[in-house]
Write a protein that holds these residues in place. Structure first.
Motif, PDB file in Angstrom:
ATOM      1  N   HIS A 112      58.139  33.770  25.380  1.00  0.00           N
ATOM      2  CA  HIS A 112      58.402  34.920  26.061  1.00  0.00           C
ATOM      3  C   HIS A 112      57.057  35.044  26.966  1.00  0.00           C
ATOM      4  O   HIS A 112      56.333  34.233  26.934  1.00  0.00           O
ATOM      5  CB  HIS A 112      58.278  36.140  25.053  1.00  0.00           C
ATOM      6  N   HIS A 114      54.239  37.122  26.757  1.00  0.00           N
ATOM      7  CA  HIS A 114      53.026  37.859  26.469  1.00  0.00           C
ATOM      8  C   HIS A 114      51.761  36.699  26.698  1.00  0.00           C
ATOM      9  O   HIS A 114      51.902  35.456  26.393  1.00  0.00           O
ATOM     10  CB  HIS A 114      52.961  37.960  24.933  1.00  0.00           C
ATOM     11  N   HIS A 140      58.697  39.059  34.411  1.00  0.00           N
ATOM     12  CA  HIS A 140      57.779  39.782  33.714  1.00  0.00           C
ATOM     13  C   HIS A 140      56.321  38.970  34.296  1.00  0.00           C
ATOM     14  O   HIS A 140      55.276  39.895  34.605  1.00  0.00           O
ATOM     15  CB  HIS A 140      57.670  40.056  32.523  1.00  0.00           C
ATOM     16  N   THR A 190      60.607  41.158  22.990  1.00  0.00           N
ATOM     17  CA  THR A 190      60.596  41.489  24.434  1.00  0.00           C
ATOM     18  C   THR A 190      61.956  41.247  24.703  1.00  0.00           C
ATOM     19  O   THR A 190      62.850  41.173  23.686  1.00  0.00           O
ATOM     20  CB  THR A 190      59.560  40.675  25.181  1.00  0.00           C
ATOM     21  N   ASP A 219      57.305  44.864  21.601  1.00  0.00           N
ATOM     22  CA  ASP A 219      57.012  45.322  23.074  1.00  0.00           C
ATOM     23  C   ASP A 219      58.118  46.058  23.842  1.00  0.00           C
ATOM     24  O   ASP A 219      58.765  45.742  24.291  1.00  0.00           O
ATOM     25  CB  ASP A 219      56.508  44.120  23.910  1.00  0.00           C
ATOM     26  N   THR A 222      58.872  46.047  27.652  1.00  0.00           N
ATOM     27  CA  THR A 222      59.630  45.000  27.995  1.00  0.00           C
ATOM     28  C   THR A 222      60.802  44.815  27.333  1.00  0.00           C
ATOM     29  O   THR A 222      61.003  43.469  27.172  1.00  0.00           O
ATOM     30  CB  THR A 222      58.660  43.771  28.592  1.00  0.00           C
TER      31      THR A 222
END
Ligand SMILES: [Zn+2]
Length: 318
Positions: A112, A114, A140, A190, A219, A222
């Motif tokens: 993901h 992050h 993102h 996410t 999160d 997102t």
């Protein structure tokens, strides 16, 4: 809801062993400037991170100690790596990778977007990795992304750090004699979480859909939510047997028994918070009811305490 009250304290963030074991030996005030953000502090902790290399099965190893847990499949086709840790740990991660094998880095999977799973993207790409992730992760990382709970706005990453291949619902990779299935969970931690399952070795990396021994961060900024986290926990259980070795996003490597406990705790807390919210109780009243109390001694061990986890759950129910 008071946004400030939901923000995670810097002290709790770095107190998580899975984020920065090395930082524990330093007083936070000594380690961080007064105005330094939680994210900057966590990143800085990567410079002192000690990386433990844990053999899993077959050729697979886990590197634990810099951001999210990293999985490594070495071999003559080049290394496949799952998640890239903190940039500041580049030296230690490089040493650990070299100790596993001298093959170059060929592919990097991001579970993901992050920062504690992607900050190493740029250097791993420069070392030869093609970066693969879900399209939402790519999105993102390519745009300015705000996470209120971390009080931090992430600028877009440089082009070299952005995934160039996307997974779709499922993507299968073949290298080093292994078959690796990347599977999208749908919105969970996410909106871009993928697992990596190494079929022959029977090893699963769950990304941050599983935090072993810690309440998880969710999160919402997102696309994450508690119901998706529970669905992902069910999906993880459906992928494993008693023999599967499972690498969580954070916490020690473990397996099905620990994953069942985690799923049950998330479900229990979600159900209790949903019931109280359904009765019309306010967030403050639900926090005061301490629905997580019986779990806190074991699970409020990372940077999410019982109160903050209750708030995360509250946002996603009712
Ligand atoms: Zn995460």
């Amino acid at each position: 809801m008071n946004a400030q009250s939901t923000r995670i304290s810097r002290r709790r963030f770095i107190a998580s062993a899975s984020f920065a074991a090395a930082a524990l030996s330093l007083a936070p005030r000594q380690f961080f400037g007064a105005e330094q953000s939680l994210v900057a502090g966590a990143r800085a902790s990567g410079a002192k991170a000690k990386i433990a290399t844990q053999a899993l099965r077959g050729n697979l190893s886990a590197l634990i100690g810099s951001g999210g847990n990293i999985a490594v499949l070495p071999g003559s086709d080049g290394k496949l790596i799952v998640d890239s840790g903190y940039l500041a740990s580049r030296t230690q991660i490089t040493e650990a990778l070299d100790s596993i094998g001298r093959d170059p880095i060929k592919q990097l999977v991001n579970t993901h977007w992050h920062f504690d799973h992607t900050d190493g993207n740029e250097w791993m790409h420069s070392a030869g990795a093609t970066i693969i992730a879900h399209e939402n992760t790519k999105k993102h990382l390519s745009t300015t992304t705000r996470v209120d709970d971390w009080d931090f706005t992430f600028p877009p990453l440089p082009a070299a750090a952005i995934p160039t291949e996307t997974t779709g619902a499922e993507k299968t990779l073949h290298l080093n004699g292994a078959t690796v299935v990347l599977k999208y969970y749908g919105p969970a931690h996410t909106d871009g979480d993928v697992s990596a399952y190494f079929i022959e070795a029977d090893v699963l990396h769950t990304g941050d859909t599983w935090w072993n021994g810690h309440y998880p961060f969710i999160d919402y900024s997102t696309g994450g939510n508690i119901n998706g986290m529970i669905k992902a926990a069910e999906a993880n259980l459906a992928m494993v047997t008693d023999k599967t070795i499972v690498v969580p996003g954070h916490g020690p490597v473990a397996g099905k028994t620990e994953m069942i406990e985690y799923r049950d705790i998330l479900t229990s807390i979600r159900d209790r918070v949903a019931a109280l919210k359904g009765e019309g109780k306010s967030l403050n009243e639900i926090v005061a009811a301490k629905v997580t109390a019986s779990y806190d001694a074991k699970w409020a061990t990372g940077f999410i305490n019982g109160e903050f986890f209750t708030k995360l759950v509250y946002r996603g129910v009712g």
